[in-house]
Write an enzyme that holds these catalytic residues in place. Structure first.
Site, short mmCIF file in Angstrom:
data_model
loop_
_atom_site.label_atom_id
_atom_site.label_comp_id
_atom_site.label_asym_id
_atom_site.label_seq_id
_atom_site.Cartn_x
_atom_site.Cartn_y
_atom_site.Cartn_z
NE ARG A 10 -20.43 32.56 13.51
CZ ARG A 10 -20.86 31.88 12.46
NH1 ARG A 10 -22.10 32.03 12.04
NH2 ARG A 10 -20.07 31.06 11.81
CD GLU A 58 -31.88 44.04 8.74
OE1 GLU A 58 -31.36 43.02 8.26
OE2 GLU A 58 -32.50 44.87 8.05
CG PHE A 83 -27.68 44.11 8.23
CD1 PHE A 83 -27.29 44.91 7.17
CD2 PHE A 83 -27.52 42.74 8.11
CE1 PHE A 83 -26.76 44.37 6.01
CE2 PHE A 83 -26.99 42.18 6.96
CZ PHE A 83 -26.61 42.99 5.90
CG HIS A 109 -21.59 37.47 10.98
ND1 HIS A 109 -22.41 36.85 11.90
CD2 HIS A 109 -21.28 36.55 10.05
CE1 HIS A 109 -22.58 35.58 11.54
NE2 HIS A 109 -21.89 35.37 10.43
CG ASP A 117 -20.27 37.34 4.29
OD1 ASP A 117 -20.18 36.41 3.47
OD2 ASP A 117 -20.92 37.25 5.34
NE ARG A 167 -18.34 33.69 8.39
CZ ARG A 167 -18.27 33.81 7.07
NH1 ARG A 167 -17.92 34.98 6.53
NH2 ARG A 167 -18.56 32.80 6.29
#
Length: 312
Positions: A10, A58, A83, A109, A117, A167
């Site tokens: 990322r 999104e 998303f 991610h 998360d 990530r």
């Protein structure tokens, strides 16, 4: 592998966007209130007038990206994989894929290594979702070098591209003078004659480490890096199946619909061979440190080694 340089893909995404932005004024970046996490904030700092924060919307962001592409811009729409591929699936399918618009989706991610998360954000289904959309190219880079090259290749490609980033910091494994990135072409990162391990994304580094451990047991494992899952490199997979007879696929994704399924689709039509899929086994993840989760679900080097040994 612990001594090599590690960079999250990322981070590579954000840096590559800046490099491209300096060369191409038609490049614009959209984000859904996650610029710090997706690293598009790096681009925003350099080119604030070409960065659009669409807020936590999104689906709307994908529509905006589609509209921008029709004006001649090259938009990179960015958000977490859950998303970008999940929440906005309909807009990606109907507004971007169907008309084959020149939109690039930067999905960060992805996979179990999102860690703390938890299951709601650990997207292990995005490759399967994107594979079903006609016209969509899917790229899942393994390290910093490949991620930067993938972003640049996506810009040059005319049509929709789904870029998958992680990530967790990944070891740099493609720092070789002869390394070349080409959409749709796999890379043999380790030669071997007994079995083939076909890996993608974060798992490529782990696969190489597992192969090195297998060699100590007298098992000569070839490792192939499939950075482009669609269109997949059929030739490199068929060649491996004919030469090593048995394949293992490794992905930080569900074993349903991802890399393993794509490899099986190729082989069942062209060169039938036994394939054992290593990945998330039809279950959700859980909250916890990324390294511990990868170990628990046997997606680290030790887990790959154990599963290969158990299924030879």
């Amino acid at each position: 592998m612990s001594e090599v340089k590690k960079i999250a893909t990322r981070e590579s995404y954000g840096n590559a966007l800046v490099e491209l932005g300096k060369e191409h004024e038609d490049l614009v970046v959209l984000d859904a209130d996650l610029a710090a996490a997706t690293k598009t904030g790096i681009f925003k700092k350099e080119f604030p007038e070409r960065h659009i924060d669409c807020g936590i919307a999104e689906c709307n962001m994908m529509g905006i990206a589609a509209g921008l592409s029709l004006t001649g811009k090259v938009p990179f729409a960015s958000s977490f994989a859950m998303f970008a591929a999940g929440r906005a699936f309909e807009q990606v399918r109907n507004t971007i894929g169907y008309p084959k618009l020149n939109v690039k989706i930067g999905a960060t991610h992805a996979g179990i290594s999102v860690g703390e998360d938890g299951a709601t954000h650990q997207c292990n289904e995005d490759i399967a979702l994107m594979r079903t959309i006609p016209n969509m190219v899917i790229i899942n880079p393994s390290d910093d070098i490949e991620a930067r090259a993938a972003v640049k290749a996506a810009y040059a490609y005319k049509g929709p591209v789904y870029l998958r980033f992680g990530r967790l910091a990944a070891p740099v494994i493609n720092d070789k003078p002869d390394y070349e990135f080409e959409i749709g072409k796999g890379v043999t990162v380790r030669e071997g004659k007994d079995i083939t391990i076909v890996a993608t994304g974060l798992e490529v580094g782990f696969a190489v480490e597992a192969a090195e451990n297998l060699e100590k047991d007298g098992i000569d494992a070839r490792v192939i890096n499939i950075h482009t899952i669609k269109p997949i490199d059929k030739d490199i997979i068929i060649k491996a199946a004919k030469e090593t007879k048995k394949l293992f696929t490794v992905e930080e994704h569900s074993v349903i619909g991802g890399l393993g399924s794509a490899v099986c689709d190729v082989l069942c039509e062209n060169a039938p061979a036994p394939v054992y899929k290593i990945g998330m086994r039809d279950r959700f993840g859980e909250s916890g440190p990324a390294a511990e989760l990868l170990h628990k679900y046997e997606l680290d080097a030790e887990g790959i080694y154990k599963q290969v040994k158990a299924n030879l």
